[in-house]
Design an enzyme around this catalytic site. Sequence first.
Site, PDB file in Angstrom:
ATOM      1  N   SER A 161       1.034  -1.186  -0.043  1.00 44.98           N
ATOM      2  CA  SER A 161      -0.074  -0.086   0.054  1.00 44.98           C
ATOM      3  C   SER A 161       0.913   1.339  -0.032  1.00 44.98           C
ATOM      4  CB  SER A 161      -0.972   0.213   1.283  1.00 44.98           C
ATOM      5  OG  SER A 161      -0.234   0.086   2.407  1.00 44.98           O
ATOM      6  N   LYS A 169      -6.865   4.371   7.666  1.00 49.38           N
ATOM      7  CA  LYS A 169      -5.590   5.048   7.288  1.00 49.38           C
ATOM      8  C   LYS A 169      -5.961   6.495   7.398  1.00 49.38           C
ATOM      9  CE  LYS A 169      -3.756   1.574   4.292  1.00 49.38           C
ATOM     10  NZ  LYS A 169      -3.371   0.859   2.992  1.00 49.38           N
TER      11      LYS A 169
END
Length: 348
Positions: free
Chosen positions: A245, A290
């Site tokens: 990611s 996140k």
Amino acid sequence: MTKQRAKWPYVLLIILIILVVILEFVQVPYYVHKPGTADKLESMVHVKGGYQDQGTMRLVTIYEIKANLLQYLIAKYDFNKYTDVYKVSQIQLPDETQQELNVRNLNDMKTAQDSATYVAYKAAGRNPTIKQLGIKVLDINSEMPAKKVLEPSDLIIEANGKPIHTINDFKKEIKGAKAGQKVQLKIKRGNETKTVSTQLAKFPKDWQTSGQSDEVGLGIVESDDVKVSVTPPVTFNTQGIGGPSAGLMMTLEIYNQLTPSDLSKGYNICGTGTMDFDGTVGPIGGIEEKIVAANKEGVDIFFAPVADHEAKDAEATVKDIHSKIKVVPVKTFDDALNYLKNLKEKKS
């Protein structure tokens, strides 16, 4: 009667100790996910002789742990909507061990570093090159003969005496093969090169895909292993962080160190998204957690993939937690690059 009552505190203490042991040491088939950290990339990515940032580029993580009973109960009944519980089957592949999961996650990070390096150096006009090294073994199904001779992290470089550079090379070599057919593999294991022999076999049911129930092979999860060569060299110290990611943000950090015009311009910048070798930014999941992690670090700008509605989910989370983060949707590295190039300097 007084002596009999005096025993009860000890009995309760023993019961409490047993309960604590059960809660701490009994593993359950679940993972706990919650917001992790938003870490500065300048300490993880270093281009030799590169330029310094005025602002900050960050990668963002999710805290993921195989839960014991206590951790599961806390997460399950935690009313924080950004703490989630997932079944093992939602995180691990069929028949995948914890060791194999760790190998896969670290390989995903290595692939992200390779693609980030290639895209950034190419965008900066530094002419990177790619060499295909072979097939990295990430997981071997326990029901397959290859389990006896292969290990996670092995690199397959030959099959039946023919060089193997990519997964497609191996598929061509065994095309039309039958179950039980022997195959000789040359592999690299650490610093050692060795030859092993095994049989191809029909894939177990949980590995079969629709219309391919008669397919045979080694029964491995694999990845093309490559070497990206660049000048000046770049090194990574991602401190055991796994997964793909951070691809987009590592690409931006590398490019920023390669070029004299600072992209960060005094801003605190974060984001998520995989990076393909063609510059495409892919979705990764967990973007809500996140955003929460980035908000704790006072992030100004957050790049989010357009794919799978992740940018929209990020914007919804920003609104929900009353954050001031500016979410920037991106499809490609160029989208993020052009946004930063056109960004005005942050006022102090």
